[in-house]
Design a protein around this motif. Structure first.
Motif, PDB file in Angstrom:
ATOM      1  N   LYS A   1       0.822  -1.211   0.000  1.00  0.00           N
ATOM      2  CA  LYS A   1       0.000   0.000   0.000  1.00  0.00           C
ATOM      3  C   LYS A   1       0.857   1.263   0.000  1.00  0.00           C
ATOM      4  CE  LYS A   1      -4.024  -2.045   2.106  1.00  0.00           C
ATOM      5  NZ  LYS A   1      -3.765  -3.373   2.510  1.00  0.00           N
ATOM      6  N   ASN A   2       2.181   1.096  -0.167  1.00  0.00           N
ATOM      7  CA  ASN A   2       3.134   2.211  -0.240  1.00  0.00           C
ATOM      8  C   ASN A   2       3.013   3.203   0.926  1.00  0.00           C
ATOM      9  OD1 ASN A   2       4.023   1.114  -2.655  1.00  0.00           O
ATOM     10  ND2 ASN A   2       2.643   2.374  -3.866  1.00  0.00           N
ATOM     11  N   PRO A   3       3.137   2.716   2.167  1.00  0.00           N
ATOM     12  CA  PRO A   3       3.045   3.650   3.295  1.00  0.00           C
ATOM     13  C   PRO A   3       4.239   4.597   3.340  1.00  0.00           C
ATOM     14  CG  PRO A   3       3.780   1.519   4.051  1.00  0.00           C
ATOM     15  CD  PRO A   3       3.445   1.366   2.585  1.00  0.00           C
ATOM     16  N   SER A   4       4.005   5.763   3.912  1.00  0.00           N
ATOM     17  CA  SER A   4       5.052   6.770   4.053  1.00  0.00           C
ATOM     18  C   SER A   4       4.896   7.412   5.417  1.00  0.00           C
ATOM     19  CB  SER A   4       4.917   7.821   2.955  1.00  0.00           C
ATOM     20  OG  SER A   4       5.908   8.803   3.102  1.00  0.00           O
ATOM     21  N   GLY A   5       6.027   7.657   6.085  1.00  0.00           N
ATOM     22  CA  GLY A   5       5.943   8.266   7.405  1.00  0.00           C
ATOM     23  C   GLY A   5       7.289   8.757   7.892  1.00  0.00           C
ATOM     24  N   SER A   6       7.323   9.102   9.178  1.00  0.00           N
ATOM     25  CA  SER A   6       8.523   9.698   9.760  1.00  0.00           C
ATOM     26  C   SER A   6       9.432   8.691  10.442  1.00  0.00           C
ATOM     27  CB  SER A   6       8.124  10.773  10.764  1.00  0.00           C
ATOM     28  OG  SER A   6       7.363  10.183  11.815  1.00  0.00           O
ATOM     29  N   SER A   7       9.075   7.399  10.423  1.00  0.00           N
ATOM     30  CA  SER A   7       9.953   6.389  11.010  1.00  0.00           C
ATOM     31  C   SER A   7       9.752   5.056  10.303  1.00  0.00           C
ATOM     32  CB  SER A   7       9.691   6.237  12.516  1.00  0.00           C
ATOM     33  OG  SER A   7       8.409   5.697  12.730  1.00  0.00           O
ATOM     34  N   ILE A   8      10.741   4.196  10.467  1.00  0.00           N
ATOM     35  CA  ILE A   8      10.658   2.848   9.912  1.00  0.00           C
ATOM     36  C   ILE A   8      11.391   1.908  10.851  1.00  0.00           C
ATOM     37  CG2 ILE A   8      12.742   3.046   8.485  1.00  0.00           C
ATOM     38  CD1 ILE A   8      11.192   1.393   6.341  1.00  0.00           C
ATOM     39  N   GLU A   9      10.808   0.720  11.057  1.00  0.00           N
ATOM     40  CA  GLU A   9      11.442  -0.296  11.885  1.00  0.00           C
ATOM     41  C   GLU A   9      11.724  -1.511  11.013  1.00  0.00           C
ATOM     42  OE1 GLU A   9      10.940  -2.427  16.235  1.00  0.00           O
ATOM     43  OE2 GLU A   9       9.288  -1.254  15.416  1.00  0.00           O
ATOM     44  N   LEU A  10      12.968  -1.958  11.048  1.00  0.00           N
ATOM     45  CA  LEU A  10      13.405  -3.066  10.201  1.00  0.00           C
ATOM     46  C   LEU A  10      13.827  -4.253  11.046  1.00  0.00           C
ATOM     47  CD1 LEU A  10      15.741  -0.940   7.919  1.00  0.00           C
ATOM     48  CD2 LEU A  10      13.455  -1.718   7.321  1.00  0.00           C
ATOM     49  N   PHE A  11      13.515  -5.447  10.584  1.00  0.00           N
ATOM     50  CA  PHE A  11      14.021  -6.663  11.209  1.00  0.00           C
ATOM     51  C   PHE A  11      15.292  -7.042  10.470  1.00  0.00           C
ATOM     52  CE2 PHE A  11      14.305 -11.337  11.352  1.00  0.00           C
ATOM     53  CZ  PHE A  11      14.426 -11.497  12.714  1.00  0.00           C
TER      54      PHE A  11
END
Length: 186
Positions: free
Chosen positions: A87-97
């Protein structure tokens, strides 16, 4: 005899002295202006290089984490985590595994910086990030959730200075897109 009474002129007139002084002052002014411009240009170059080095460092750190990440845990959009990149989200943070050994890593924009698990990636006493321009976007083919996501991020890095002089201020945009090479969908 008439020529014999004439005195010899051995000095300079006041007009000649003023002309020489005027020429010297003009030449000195031109040289001073050239030296000042050179020094100001050097200062601007140093500040531009500093901003570029820090921006490239931040971009490199985040890109390397994305490349080695196995999954996107969350992209925060308006305070809500979104885990589906189709859904192509966009925001001010990202958490990666990253992996079982590496755990997770959270990159977030806020407080004039980009942080990695709450540790700032920049020296905020010298530089700041315009957090209104800092973003992370996760995109993936909408019909195939098994394709590796592409993480796009960007920010604007600014010299943290209230100095009014142009050569003491620098702003530079940074952005890139990175494909998750080790992607393993849930």
């Amino acid at each position: 005899m008439f020529f014999h009474n004439m005195k010899k002129n051995t000095g300079y007139t006041i007009v000649e002295l003023l002309a020489v002084v005027t020429i010297l002052v003009t030449v000195t002014g031109i040289i001073a202006a050239l030296i000042t411009q050179t020094l100001r240009g050097s200062s601007k170059t140093n500040i531009t290089n500093q901003v570029a080095q820090v921006g490239n460092y931040v971009t490199s750190v985040i890109s390397n984490s994305i490349i080695s990440a196995e999954n996107v845990i969350a992209v925060t959009v308006n305070g809500r985590p979104v885990t589906d990149c189709t859904k192509n989200p966009s925001g001010s943070s990202i958490e990666l595994f990253i992996s079982e050994k590496g755990g997770t890593i959270l990159y977030a924009c806020g407080g004039g910086t980009i942080s990695s698990n709450s540790a700032s990636l920049i020296d905020t006493s010298r530089l700041k990030i315009d957090t209104s321009t800092c973003y992370f976007t996760c995109s993936q083919a909408s019909n195939d959730p098994y394709t590796p996501p592409i993480i796009t991020f960007g920010f604007i890095l600014t010299q943290n200075s209230d100095d009014a002089l142009f050569e003491n201020r620098e702003t530079a945009p940074f952005s890139t897109s990175v494909l998750m090479r080790n992607y393993r969908p849930n």
